[in-house]
Design a protein around this motif. Structure first.
Motif, PDB file in Angstrom:
ATOM      1  N   ASN A 149      -6.528  -8.716   7.444  1.00 14.60           N
ATOM      2  CA  ASN A 149      -6.375  -7.975   6.189  1.00 14.60           C
ATOM      3  C   ASN A 149      -6.146  -8.874   4.981  1.00 14.60           C
ATOM      4  OD1 ASN A 149      -3.639  -8.699   6.497  1.00 14.60           O
ATOM      5  ND2 ASN A 149      -3.141  -6.738   7.466  1.00 14.60           N
ATOM      6  N   TYR A 179      -7.560 -10.441  -1.542  1.00 12.63           N
ATOM      7  CA  TYR A 179      -7.861  -9.100  -1.040  1.00 12.63           C
ATOM      8  C   TYR A 179      -9.263  -8.726  -1.511  1.00 12.63           C
ATOM      9  CZ  TYR A 179      -7.949  -4.025  -0.655  1.00 12.63           C
ATOM     10  OH  TYR A 179      -8.318  -2.742  -0.352  1.00 12.63           O
ATOM     11  N   GLY A 220     -11.313  -3.278   1.313  1.00 13.08           N
ATOM     12  CA  GLY A 220     -10.909  -3.786   2.619  1.00 13.08           C
ATOM     13  C   GLY A 220     -11.786  -4.911   3.123  1.00 13.08           C
ATOM     14  N   HIS A 227       2.186  -5.542  -1.348  1.00 16.58           N
ATOM     15  CA  HIS A 227       0.908  -5.483  -0.621  1.00 16.58           C
ATOM     16  C   HIS A 227       1.107  -6.045   0.790  1.00 16.58           C
ATOM     17  CE1 HIS A 227      -3.710  -5.795  -0.771  1.00 16.58           C
ATOM     18  NE2 HIS A 227      -3.332  -6.084   0.450  1.00 16.58           N
ATOM     19  N   HIS A 228       1.616  -7.263   0.874  1.00 16.37           N
ATOM     20  CA  HIS A 228       1.939  -7.860   2.182  1.00 16.37           C
ATOM     21  C   HIS A 228       3.443  -8.092   2.256  1.00 16.37           C
ATOM     22  CE1 HIS A 228      -2.160  -8.427   3.486  1.00 16.37           C
ATOM     23  NE2 HIS A 228      -2.464  -9.072   2.379  1.00 16.37           N
ATOM     24  N   SER A 271       1.450  -4.254   5.806  1.00 16.74           N
ATOM     25  CA  SER A 271       0.490  -4.371   4.711  1.00 16.74           C
ATOM     26  C   SER A 271       0.217  -2.978   4.146  1.00 16.74           C
ATOM     27  CB  SER A 271      -0.820  -4.997   5.200  1.00 16.74           C
ATOM     28  OG  SER A 271      -0.609  -6.322   5.636  1.00 16.74           O
ATOM     29  N   SER A 275      -2.229  -1.927   1.407  1.00 15.41           N
ATOM     30  CA  SER A 275      -3.252  -2.371   0.458  1.00 15.41           C
ATOM     31  C   SER A 275      -3.432  -1.408  -0.704  1.00 15.41           C
ATOM     32  CB  SER A 275      -4.590  -2.587   1.175  1.00 15.41           C
ATOM     33  OG  SER A 275      -5.076  -1.381   1.724  1.00 15.41           O
ATOM     34  N   THR A 311      -2.457  -2.501  -4.190  1.00 16.38           N
ATOM     35  CA  THR A 311      -3.435  -3.224  -5.000  1.00 16.38           C
ATOM     36  C   THR A 311      -4.682  -2.396  -5.274  1.00 16.38           C
ATOM     37  OG1 THR A 311      -2.680  -5.331  -4.072  1.00 16.38           O
ATOM     38  CG2 THR A 311      -4.869  -5.315  -5.078  1.00 16.38           C
ATOM     39  N   ASP A 312      -5.084  -1.602  -4.303  1.00 16.96           N
ATOM     40  CA  ASP A 312      -6.346  -0.860  -4.350  1.00 16.96           C
ATOM     41  C   ASP A 312      -6.060   0.624  -4.126  1.00 16.96           C
ATOM     42  OD1 ASP A 312      -8.903   0.121  -4.092  1.00 16.96           O
ATOM     43  OD2 ASP A 312      -9.469  -1.132  -2.374  1.00 16.96           O
ATOM     44  N   GLN A 372      -7.620   3.075  -1.482  1.00 16.11           N
ATOM     45  CA  GLN A 372      -7.355   2.998  -0.046  1.00 16.11           C
ATOM     46  C   GLN A 372      -6.527   4.169   0.473  1.00 16.11           C
ATOM     47  OE1 GLN A 372      -9.817   0.797   0.604  1.00 16.11           O
ATOM     48  NE2 GLN A 372      -8.516  -0.026   2.210  1.00 16.11           N
TER      49      GLN A 372
END
Length: 472
Positions: free
Chosen positions: A54, A208, A212, A311-312, A341, A343, A346-347, A350
């Motif tokens: 990821n 990233y 994905g 994010h992580h 994680s 995501s 950030t996105d 998702q």
């Protein structure tokens, strides 16, 4: 010449592109109905999860591959350089965000652990030297072509001993020790060569891909297809055929076959040497090396927003050594490290609006039985104890067990990275890129130089160079 690539993981896809660019007719055979190997994704009810890797490091390795097809990584995907790269959390409530910039990271470490900023700078310099030596030797070619190191691989001591020599703060030792887990190994057995990965992340960044990591797989498939690579899914290779000296193609489980002068194996080396081309010597070497860890994965569809989650995120246990003692004994750790994680931080695409996609990974021994419901409850309870209680906001969970990795990828016991990277000679102990018969080559995470997206791409480059040397 005709080349058959068995398996369509990232190693197989990048090898296919490189061989096609060299003028070979390439056929990729994949047993599963979808391409990409462990780069897999789950899309359900508007929630999207990376089910394998990821994060992307060393993106230039993939840009080089895509340029062979007349495109580029920037043209194919949207990249986001993460800053912070990861947030580390300890049971005492302390938190450290890893900055993308070296100087900012030194300052952050100094604030986190007064007096340790200089030690971090020194360790970063050491990691740079280790990486230079690694790039000039381990990543320069197959194991049989060992160049003299231009620096110190630091393989004579374990990563845990190296971290203890730089840091007095046990938390920073724990952070550095995590790099051994990138190859499914223990910092108390893996060589300190793994320290070079710190330099990789600090220099090349942690990236990233919007949508994905599966978008990288899709880009490689598009590029390969544009070059004439023939993809065949749902095709189970049962045997690699040879005349005793050289490969002659592959035989399929359904009785069919495909002739070829070159066969590239992108399957687990144990499956290759036990099933596809039984080779007692190579099989014994694999047994001697031992296998890497596996994992338990929880994909949780979470409604609402979670304050403070990044994010992580890595949630460390209280006792670092105890966790690895359990794993080494073939047992689940009572208090494991949790890799989380999200995501959608950030996105936003998702997850549905006002929702999050939590991907939680716990290292496990291979070939261990796990009750999905009990393990999921245990992981979520542990997160709640650490201040992140999402139990009442979960719409659904999906899980992956070691047995699932075994079944999907024929990885013995679900070992994700093939052999473990333990011992002084670990960097040279993985199965080599050249098979025991002429025309057989190995790529993928279980072969040299090891697992991780950029490493398997480098392995494909090594194989393409070998093919050019040996087959013209």
């Amino acid at each position: 010449m005709k080349a058959v690539v068995v398996g369509s993981g990232i190693g197989g896809l990048t090898a296919a592109i490189r061989l096609a660019a060299a003028g070979h007719h390439v056929v990729v055979m994949e047993r599963n109905p979808v391409l990409g190997g462990k780069v897999a994704d789950l899309d359900e009810a508007g929630f999207r999860f990376d089910m394998g890797p990821n994060v992307l490091t060393m993106p230039h390795e993939f840009d080089q591959v895509l340029q062979l097809a007349g495109t580029s990584l920037a043209d194919e995907v949207h990249l986001v350089r993460l800053d912070p790269q990861v947030t580390y959390r300890w049971p005492n409530g302390s938190t450290l965000e890893v900055a993308d910039d070296r100087n900012a990271m030194v300052a952050a470490v100094e604030q986190f652990s007064p007096g340790s900023g200089g030690a971090w700078a020194g360790f970063a310099d050491h990691a740079a030297g280790v990486w230079a030596a690694t790039a000039g030797t381990v990543l320069a070619g197959p194991p049989g072509r060992r160049a003299r190191p231009s620096g110190d691989l630091d393989a004579g001591r374990t990563l845990a001993k190296a971290s203890a020599s730089f840091f007095d703060d046990a938390r920073l030792q724990q952070l550095v020790n995590r790099y051994a887990t990138y190859s499914g190994s223990s910092p108390y057995a893996a060589p300190a060569t793994a320290a070079g990965l710190l330099h990789v992340e600090q220099t090349f960044g942690c990236w990233y891909i919007t949508g994905g990591i599966g978008r990288l797989r899709d880009a490689l498939v598009r590029a390969a297809t544009s070059m004439g690579v023939d993809f065949r899914t749902g095709v189970d290779v049962g045997r690699i055929a040879s005349d005793g000296r050289a490969v002659t193609g592959v035989e399929l489980a359904d009785g069919g076959g495909e002739g070829a002068e070159i066969v590239v194996s992108d399957v687990d080396a144990a499956h290759l040497y036990v099933d596809l081309l039984p080779s007692p010597k190579q099989a014994r070497q694999l047994d001697k090396a031992g296998v890497s860890t596996s994992a338990f994965v929880v994909c949780a569809a979470v409604r609402g927003r979670t304050e403070g989650i990044g994010h992580h995120n890595v949630f460390f246990p209280l006792h670092d050594r105890q966790e690895f003692k359990f794993l080494e004994a073939g047992q689940l750790a009572i208090d494991p490290t949790l890799h989380v994680s999200v995501s959608s931080v950030t996105d936003a695409g998702q997850a549905p609006p006002d929702s999050e996609n939590w991907n939680i990974v716990v290292q496990t021994p291979p070939a261990i039985g796990i009750d999905r419901k009990l393990m999921t409850a245990g992981v979520l309870n542990r997160l709640a104890e650490r201040g992140f209680d999402v139990r009442n906001r979960i719409e659904f969970t999906r899980t992956v067990l070691p047995a699932d990795f075994d079944a999907r990828y024929r990885a013995p016991g679900g070992a994700i990275h093939g052999t473990a990277s333990n011992g002084k000679k670990a960097v040279w102990s993985r199965p080599g890129n050249v098979g025991p018969v002429h025309g057989l080559y190995l790529v993928g995470g279980s072969a040299h130089p090891g697992g991780g997206l950029p490493f398997v791409a480098i392995g494909a480059r090594i194989v393409a160079d070998l093919v050019a040397d040996r087959h013209g």
